[in-house]
Design a protein around this motif. Structure first.
Motif, PDB file in Angstrom:
ATOM      1  N   PRO B   2     -15.546  24.951  -7.744  1.00 39.93           N
ATOM      2  CA  PRO B   2     -16.891  24.377  -7.758  1.00 39.93           C
ATOM      3  C   PRO B   2     -17.267  23.786  -6.406  1.00 39.93           C
ATOM      4  N   GLN B   3     -18.552  23.856  -6.113  1.00 40.60           N
ATOM      5  CA  GLN B   3     -19.089  23.176  -4.930  1.00 40.60           C
ATOM      6  C   GLN B   3     -19.507  21.772  -5.340  1.00 40.60           C
ATOM      7  N   MET B   4     -19.166  20.806  -4.538  1.00 38.53           N
ATOM      8  CA  MET B   4     -19.554  19.432  -4.843  1.00 38.53           C
ATOM      9  C   MET B   4     -19.905  18.695  -3.569  1.00 38.53           C
ATOM     10  N   THR B   5     -20.830  17.726  -3.706  1.00 43.01           N
ATOM     11  CA  THR B   5     -21.016  16.782  -2.605  1.00 43.01           C
ATOM     12  C   THR B   5     -19.859  15.792  -2.648  1.00 43.01           C
ATOM     13  N   ASP B 153     -10.981  16.131  -0.598  1.00 40.95           N
ATOM     14  CA  ASP B 153     -10.199  14.908  -0.433  1.00 40.95           C
ATOM     15  C   ASP B 153     -10.779  13.779  -1.273  1.00 40.95           C
ATOM     16  N   ALA B 154     -12.104  13.678  -1.304  1.00 40.13           N
ATOM     17  CA  ALA B 154     -12.732  12.614  -2.081  1.00 40.13           C
ATOM     18  C   ALA B 154     -12.305  12.705  -3.540  1.00 40.13           C
ATOM     19  N   TYR B 155     -12.360  13.898  -4.080  1.00 39.79           N
ATOM     20  CA  TYR B 155     -12.017  14.117  -5.484  1.00 39.79           C
ATOM     21  C   TYR B 155     -10.568  13.724  -5.771  1.00 39.79           C
ATOM     22  N   TRP B 156      -9.666  14.123  -4.892  1.00 39.88           N
ATOM     23  CA  TRP B 156      -8.241  13.885  -5.137  1.00 39.88           C
ATOM     24  C   TRP B 156      -7.770  12.523  -4.657  1.00 39.88           C
ATOM     25  N   ALA B 181     -19.021  20.908  -0.393  1.00 36.12           N
ATOM     26  CA  ALA B 181     -17.901  21.787  -0.033  1.00 36.12           C
ATOM     27  C   ALA B 181     -17.229  22.231  -1.325  1.00 36.12           C
ATOM     28  N   GLU B 182     -16.397  23.228  -1.202  1.00 36.66           N
ATOM     29  CA  GLU B 182     -15.649  23.678  -2.362  1.00 36.66           C
ATOM     30  C   GLU B 182     -14.519  22.689  -2.667  1.00 36.66           C
ATOM     31  N   VAL B 183     -14.326  22.440  -3.946  1.00 36.39           N
ATOM     32  CA  VAL B 183     -13.282  21.507  -4.360  1.00 36.39           C
ATOM     33  C   VAL B 183     -12.346  22.220  -5.318  1.00 36.39           C
ATOM     34  N   SER B 184     -11.088  22.279  -4.947  1.00 41.45           N
ATOM     35  CA  SER B 184     -10.092  22.811  -5.863  1.00 41.45           C
ATOM     36  C   SER B 184      -9.661  21.695  -6.801  1.00 41.45           C
ATOM     37  N   VAL B 185      -9.980  21.834  -8.086  1.00 37.29           N
ATOM     38  CA  VAL B 185      -9.639  20.774  -9.029  1.00 37.29           C
ATOM     39  C   VAL B 185      -8.286  21.035  -9.693  1.00 37.29           C
ATOM     40  N   ALA B 186      -7.597  22.076  -9.231  1.00 37.72           N
ATOM     41  CA  ALA B 186      -6.321  22.422  -9.856  1.00 37.72           C
ATOM     42  C   ALA B 186      -5.218  21.452  -9.455  1.00 37.72           C
TER      43      ALA B 186
END
Lengths: 401, 324
Positions: B2-5, B153-156, B181-186
């Motif tokens: 997914p793309q995320m801000t 990085d923000a997500y993780w 940017a694309e975020v790998s949530v795996a």
């Protein structure tokens, strides 16, 4: 400010108003007409319509226990002072004069309640099962507090004035979130938090914010202010225009002024306040009107800023003596009991002395211990480097020995 | 993927942490109904309720001080400070309690508290809304300090910070909040307290963090057009610093430029420079150069383009390093 006309300090026929008291004319146990008192300085048990029921169970045996508590913590306190004078402690923070305020509050706490002390609460610590020897490390410089705060339900001493009022409020918010406040009382399921601070702390922003937050979240906090009239050298009139307990009204919760030298009144009012909090009617402010009979700490010299007359006047309101008189006159307690307590106090002092002198210095790696859950690589490196540096002298130290 | 801000990634990271652990609380000014002034916490109060997403009184010492108490109670509070320049009423609680309760109690009372702070300038704001106070926290033992620079990085990193048993001051690059940017949530791309080489290169090492990572990556792209090969390292962890990758890089390039919006004096960039000269002394072909904000208060917004390091100032330092 009103003038003191019509009141003669020390004259029992006249009584000061609260305004007299906060303007520095403090030489009285009469903290104004709202002062809650169950035991007069002369040791006479007097009724109080509102709080009487909260001390109804205090029979001779329990009163003796309270007396014993106060004598023992005073003895421990005096020994702390002496150990500092002997160079065994770096500093001591005396509680002299505040025994009733602390034992009354401390004995009102239930095991499941939580308490957040300032740094003078040796009497409350005693009530939470913390041995006086466990206080010594803070003042000898071997630790910053040795007990387990969660096990003892008594947080570590907080030295930055007023910080603990917000910490206590946060903890009490957690008690609400954990559904430990209000609802049916099934013994130990309901909890409250008691926060200890002094008159000087009431000028701190964190105390104000603690009051605001506790009110906003209906937090079960008893804000227990021991007004001992002096913040080191700064008298109460430099902190407030109104009696401190009246400030609670501005935050929307009750404020009670209790005779802080009356252990029964402190116990009864604290029990009431804690019950209010456990049932969801918190917070509550209690102002225990008392007096710091000794200096702020062993590093302080109270004779530089206050009159000996004032201290002499407060000696007449001694928190322990009034209980002793009451036990003798109203319960016929024999001298043997008092002698036994004194002997126990002497033994405690001896035990403190011996313990203090035998306390080992912490090893240098204590510096690096528990700074983080996992020590950062750089602090780990500093530790290794310093310990190796120190080790490099081991041979020469060894040869000197 | 997914793309995320960055703002959305932070919110999703917070949501994941709250789903995972019921002890995680969010507290701050306007974080509930409003979703925070930057909308990072948008929708969380609706889904998790007012006892887990607390709209607090307007009181930063209160936010931190009660978070300390909640942590003693066993909660894992995530505090939001609305703007960098507003953290100082809470600084006393951060330094005196949050950073020291573990040490004071010798590990009996951990302080798993995260303090989120949007930081840095470039948004044309009034005073106190554009500061970079990270060095004031990196200097305090007992705190850990990180800064994220991109959505993944923000997500993780926010989730990793929440799982940390120590207090983490978490800096968010506010002028980059809306960059996607694309975020790998795996799975997380790296441990929390690690720096990352975002662009390998062989001629000059550029170390940076937070909002200026993007600037430095753009500088590297521009330099490439001129035939210059820059290695860009996102420090991410400011305390403890993870300088292994920087040392390794400098030993290859011999040149280091450290970039930050914060004033240079007694700063994170100063610490990086000191350690690199200690560890890589014989590899350095030039002194470590720094491109930073000036040692002044943050200026009125109409001056901020001159205050903030930009692509040209970074490349100027690169040129000076190579010409040494």
């Amino acid at each position: 400010m009103s003038d003191p006309q019509g009141w003669i300090p020390g004259d029992p026929r006249s009584r000061p108003t609260p305004e007299h008291i906060v303007t520095g004319l403090k030489g009285t146990d009469a903290g104004g007409e709202d002062l809650v008192q169950l035991l007069t300085p002369e040791g006479v048990r007097v009724p109080d319509e509102r709080f009487e029921s909260y001390a109804a169970d205090i029979d001779e045996a329990m009163l003796k226990d309270l007396y014993r508590d106060m004598v023992l913590v005073r003895r421990a306190d005096r020994e702390g002072n002496a150990l500092q004078r002997q160079g065994q402690l770096g500093i001591w923070v005396p509680l002299l004069g505040q025994e009733a305020a602390q034992i009354g509050a401390g004995r009102a706490l239930e095991p499941q309640d939580m308490a957040f002390p300032s740094y003078r609460e040796h009497g409350v610590a005693w009530c939470r099962g913390i041995d006086p020897t466990d206080l010594l490390g803070i003042f000898r410089g071997t630790d910053h507090g040795s007990w387990d705060p969660l096990e003892k339900r008594f947080h570590l001493y907080t030295i930055v004035i007023g910080n603990q009022c917000l910490n206590a409020t946060g903890y009490a918010m957690g008690q609400v979130f954990d559904s430990r406040v209000g609802g049916a009382d099934t013994g130990t399921t309901r909890e409250a938090t008691m926060c200890f601070f002094g008159d000087g702390a009431t000028s701190q922003g964190d105390v104000h914010e603690g009051f605001v937050w506790a009110a906003a979240y209906d937090a079960p906090v008893v804000f227990y202010c021991q007004n001992n009239q002096w913040a080191i050298s700064v008298p109460l009139e430099k902190q407030t225009r109104v009696p401190l307990y009246q400030r609670a009204r501005g935050y929307g919760f009750p404020g009670i002024r209790v005779d802080g030298n009356d252990v029964l009144a402190c116990l009864a009012v604290s029990r009431w306040a804690l019950a209010e909090c456990r049932s969801g009617n918190g917070p509550v402010l209690v102002e225990a009107f008392t007096y710091r009979m000794d200096s702020h700490t062993t590093s302080d010299d109270a004779s530089r800023y206050r009159l000996a007359d004032e201290v002499e006047l407060w000696k007449l309101k001694d928190p322990i003596e009034r209980v002793r008189v009451n036990l003798v006159r109203e319960h016929g307690v024999e001298p043997e009991f008092f002698a036994d307590v004194d002997a126990e106090a002497d033994a405690l002092a001896e035990r403190l002395r011996a313990f203090c002198r035998a306390m080992p210095d912490p090893s240098p790696d204590r510096i690096f211990s528990e700074v983080y859950a996992d020590l950062s690589p750089q602090v780990e490196a500093q530790k290794a480097e310093y310990l190796a540096y120190r080790e490099s002298f081991a041979e020469s130290i060894g040869s000197e020995a | 993927m997914p793309q995320m801000t960055i703002a959305k990634a932070l919110g999703e990271g917070l949501r994941a942490a709250m789903d995972k652990d019921p002890k995680v609380l969010i507290m701050g000014e306007d974080v509930g109904k409003l979703g925070g002034v930057f909308r990072v916490t948008d929708g969380l109060q609706k889904d998790f309720g007012e006892q887990r997403v607390l709209d607090t009184p307007l009181s930063e010492s209160g936010i931190i001080g009660t978070a300390v108490g909640l942590a003693i109670r066993g909660y894992r509070p995530v505090c939001e400070i609305q703007f960098d320049g507003f953290v100082f009423p809470g600084y006393d609680q951060i330094v005196s309690q949050l950073a020291k309760v573990r040490f004071r109690s010798q590990g009996k009372v951990p302080m798993p508290v995260v303090v989120r702070i949007p930081f840095g300038g470039g948004i044309g704001a009034v005073e106190h809304h554009s500061e970079s106070p990270e060095s004031l926290f990196a200097h305090v033992a007992g705190l850990k300090v990180v800064a994220c620079s991109n959505a993944e990085d923000a997500y993780w990193m926010i989730q990793q910070a929440i799982e940390t048993d120590d207090p983490v001051i978490f800096f968010e690059p506010k002028r980059r909040y809306w960059e996607k940017a694309e975020v790998s949530v795996a799975q997380p791309p790296a441990p929390l307290f690690s720096s990352r080489v975002l662009r390998p290169g062989g001629q000059v090492t550029v170390a940076c963090y937070g909002p200026l990572v993007k600037t430095c990556l753009e500088a590297a792209t521009a330099a490439e057009a001129e035939g210059l090969d820059l290695e860009v390292i996102d420090l991410r962890a400011l305390s403890p610093l993870d300088l292994g990758p920087v040392f390794e890089s400098v030993r290859r390039t011999g040149h280091l430029v450290v970039v930050s919006e914060a004033p240079s004096e007694s700063s994170v960039t100063a610490e990086v420079a000191a350690r690199v000269q200690q560890e890589c002394f014989f590899s350095l072909e030039a002194p470590v150069l720094r491109v930073t904000g000036f040692d002044t208060p943050y200026p009125p917004a109409k001056c901020e383009e001159d205050f903030l390091p930009d692509l040209d100032r970074v490349l100027d330092a690169v040129d000076r390093s190579l010409a040494w």
